[in-house]
Scaffold this active site. Structure first.
Site, short mmCIF file in Angstrom:
data_model
loop_
_atom_site.label_atom_id
_atom_site.label_comp_id
_atom_site.label_asym_id
_atom_site.label_seq_id
_atom_site.Cartn_x
_atom_site.Cartn_y
_atom_site.Cartn_z
N HIS A 159 0.80 -1.23 0.00
CA HIS A 159 0.00 0.00 0.00
C HIS A 159 0.84 1.28 0.00
O HIS A 159 0.75 2.14 0.86
CB HIS A 159 -1.12 0.00 1.05
CG HIS A 159 -0.77 -0.33 2.47
ND1 HIS A 159 0.21 0.29 3.17
CD2 HIS A 159 -1.32 -1.22 3.33
CE1 HIS A 159 0.27 -0.19 4.38
NE2 HIS A 159 -0.66 -1.11 4.51
N HIS A 175 -4.20 -9.51 14.63
CA HIS A 175 -4.38 -8.28 13.85
C HIS A 175 -5.32 -8.57 12.69
O HIS A 175 -5.17 -9.57 11.98
CB HIS A 175 -3.00 -7.84 13.35
CG HIS A 175 -2.97 -6.56 12.58
ND1 HIS A 175 -3.91 -5.57 12.69
CD2 HIS A 175 -2.06 -6.10 11.67
CE1 HIS A 175 -3.60 -4.57 11.89
NE2 HIS A 175 -2.48 -4.87 11.26
N GLU A 220 -5.70 -6.81 9.84
CA GLU A 220 -5.30 -6.44 8.47
C GLU A 220 -5.08 -7.70 7.62
O GLU A 220 -4.58 -8.72 8.10
CB GLU A 220 -4.03 -5.56 8.50
CG GLU A 220 -3.85 -4.84 7.16
CD GLU A 220 -2.84 -3.69 7.19
OE1 GLU A 220 -2.12 -3.52 8.19
OE2 GLU A 220 -2.77 -2.97 6.17
N ASP A 252 -3.17 -8.88 5.40
CA ASP A 252 -1.93 -9.65 5.18
C ASP A 252 -1.79 -10.74 6.26
O ASP A 252 -1.00 -11.67 6.09
CB ASP A 252 -0.68 -8.75 5.13
CG ASP A 252 -0.61 -7.72 6.23
OD1 ASP A 252 -1.66 -7.34 6.77
OD2 ASP A 252 0.51 -7.28 6.55
N HIS A 290 -0.46 -1.11 14.74
CA HIS A 290 -0.81 0.20 14.23
C HIS A 290 -2.29 0.33 13.85
O HIS A 290 -2.67 1.31 13.22
CB HIS A 290 0.07 0.50 13.00
CG HIS A 290 -0.22 -0.45 11.84
ND1 HIS A 290 -0.57 0.02 10.60
CD2 HIS A 290 -0.28 -1.80 11.74
CE1 HIS A 290 -0.78 -0.99 9.77
NE2 HIS A 290 -0.61 -2.12 10.44
N ASP A 319 2.80 -7.02 13.81
CA ASP A 319 3.55 -6.06 12.99
C ASP A 319 4.74 -5.45 13.75
O ASP A 319 5.73 -5.03 13.12
CB ASP A 319 2.62 -4.93 12.53
CG ASP A 319 1.74 -5.34 11.36
OD1 ASP A 319 2.10 -6.27 10.63
OD2 ASP A 319 0.68 -4.72 11.18
N TYR A 353 10.46 -0.22 8.02
CA TYR A 353 9.11 -0.63 8.42
C TYR A 353 8.56 0.31 9.50
O TYR A 353 7.42 0.78 9.41
CB TYR A 353 9.15 -2.08 8.95
CG TYR A 353 7.79 -2.68 9.12
CD1 TYR A 353 7.21 -3.44 8.10
CD2 TYR A 353 7.04 -2.47 10.27
CE1 TYR A 353 5.95 -3.98 8.24
CE2 TYR A 353 5.79 -3.00 10.42
CZ TYR A 353 5.24 -3.75 9.40
OH TYR A 353 3.98 -4.28 9.54
N HIS A 373 6.14 -10.24 10.13
CA HIS A 373 6.86 -10.02 8.87
C HIS A 373 8.35 -10.18 9.12
O HIS A 373 8.88 -9.71 10.14
CB HIS A 373 6.65 -8.58 8.35
CG HIS A 373 5.24 -8.26 7.99
ND1 HIS A 373 4.61 -8.77 6.89
CD2 HIS A 373 4.35 -7.43 8.58
CE1 HIS A 373 3.38 -8.28 6.83
NE2 HIS A 373 3.19 -7.46 7.84
FE1 FEO Z 1 -0.87 -4.19 9.78
FE2 FEO Z 1 1.22 -6.61 8.58
O1 FEO Z 1 -0.41 -5.71 8.81
#
Ligand code: FEO
Length: 389
Positions: free
Chosen positions: A24, A78, A80, A82, A144, A163, A191, A222
């Site tokens: 993104h 989380h 999100e 991903d 976040h 994250d 990051y 990640h």
């Molecule tokens: Fe906030 Fe890796 O997603």
């Protein structure tokens, strides 16, 4: 496609996204990973999933340890996508699988995957007793997203940090001692600068809460898993979340006919003469997510744009808009640019500096058409005089 053992009964079962180049708007030259973790025992527990298109990779890794249908619980740190994108496919294999997540996560996951999702909230202080293993949960709202939480596996002293402490970094090594550490730390900084930076207070709160835990492994969602360099990554998160700078300068500009570029070079000469480590970024060459990585730890920031149609250049506006959203703190700044007639750009740059409550190094400098040698020397000298000790 094998699971990677972290400890007895604890496995990495994520996916490596070697070809990801944009997350993104953040350029990810090093790809990424989406880390899911499997803990086996009386209850088989999966922590997070992967992006939807990589579900088969995660599933294949899980199957090297247990059949997918033997999963008892998904912990979702989380919402999100991903990390939650694999849920719909997972539910096809394990219908009705219970999902434990933060209270905000319950609402968020249902909005993504439907009201019928079998969610249970893990409110602050909640502990999960899963036979030989106990899990505790640490809410980290706005690190976040509002739903973020960390999961701590008490017996193995593993913090599943989602994250936090992550890096967009694809590698065959899974641990900090199996990759280039310099690269891993550089990706962790990028990051933080592009994802976590607006939430310094929340990160400091999370670090304070985590400092009460005995942590032997940090397993983010990640990049690589931290096991040998935990003090180092914690130290860096402490500095970044406190908005510390390293005394350096960043000069960020775009130019139409090289006039603003000449001003950028003059500013560079002033900073360097004053002994400041300085980098120049041409917005035509450097991506804003790479620029922000250096801006995050810079003390000085100079931004230059000529005026085009009564405005700063769109590239400068894009950088400043992006930077404003990430809300860096404590910069000492200077705006500059050439113009032909309108000349509004410098004031527009300064307006954004004001919104960010930055301190002014020098009043903005506008030069009509082409800067002369004397005008350029004036910029260099003014910066040098202001900074020299
Ligand atoms: Fe906030 Fe890796 O997603």
């Amino acid at each position: 496609m094998k699971a990677v053992k972290i400890k007895d009964n604890v496995y990495w079962v994520g996916a490596v996204d070697w070809t990801l180049r944009n997350f993104h708007g953040y350029v990810t030259e090093s790809g990424s990973t989406y880390n899911a973790y499997l803990i086996t025992g009386e209850k088989n527990i999966l922590i997070d999933t992967v992006k939807a298109h990589l579900f088969e990779e995660m599933s294949a890794r899980i199957k090297t340890v247990i059949p997918l249908e033997k999963l008892d619980l998904l912990i979702s740190n989380h919402v999100e996508m991903d990390h939650s994108g694999g849920i719909p496919e997972l539910l096809k294999a394990v219908p009705g699988l219970k999902v434990l997540t933060s209270p905000q996560g319950v609402a968020g996951l249902k909005l993504h995957y439907g009201e019928e999702l079998n969610c249970e909230p893990a409110p602050p202080g909640y502990k999960l007793d899963a036979g030989r293993y106990r899990f505790s949960f640490l809410p980290t709202p706005m690190v976040h997203w509002p739903d973020n939480m960390l999961t701590y596996l008490e017996e193995e002293k593993i913090l599943f940090s989602n994250d936090a402490f992550g890096q967009h970094y694809a590698s065959s090594g899974r641990f900090d001692d199996e990759v280039c550490l310099h690269k891993a730390l550089a990706e962790a900084k990028k990051y933080y600068a592009n994802i976590v930076l607006p939430y310094g207070k929340q990160v400091r709160d999370a670090l304070a809460a985590a400092s009460k835990l005995d942590i032997k492994t940090i397993a983010p969602s990640h990049g690589i898993i931290w096991r040998g360099q935990i003090p180092e990554i914690l130290k860096r998160y402490g500095k970044w979340s406190a908005y510390e700078n390293d005394g350096s300068a960043c000069i960020v500009y775009d130019s139409m006919w090289h006039s603003t570029e000449k001003m950028a070079r003059a500013a560079y000469a002033g900073f360097v003469r004053a002994g400041i480590k300085t980098r120049i970024f041409d917005l035509k060459c450097d991506h804003i997510s790479n620029i922000m990585t250096d801006v995050m730890t810079a003390k000085y920031l100079a931004v230059g744009s000529p005026t085009l149609n009564n405005n700063m250049l769109p590239t400068a506006a894009a950088f400043l808009t992006y930077m404003k959203g990430l809300a860096p703190q404590g910069k000492t700044v200077f705006a500059f640019g050439s113009y032909g007639w309108g000349g509004q750009s410098v004031a527009q740059v300064e307006e954004i500096f004001k919104e960010l409550k930055f301190e002014t190094l020098l009043p903005g400098v506008r030069i009509k058409y082409i800067p002369g040698e004397e005008e350029l020397k004036k910029i260099e000298n003014a910066i040098y005089e202001k900074i020299k000790k």
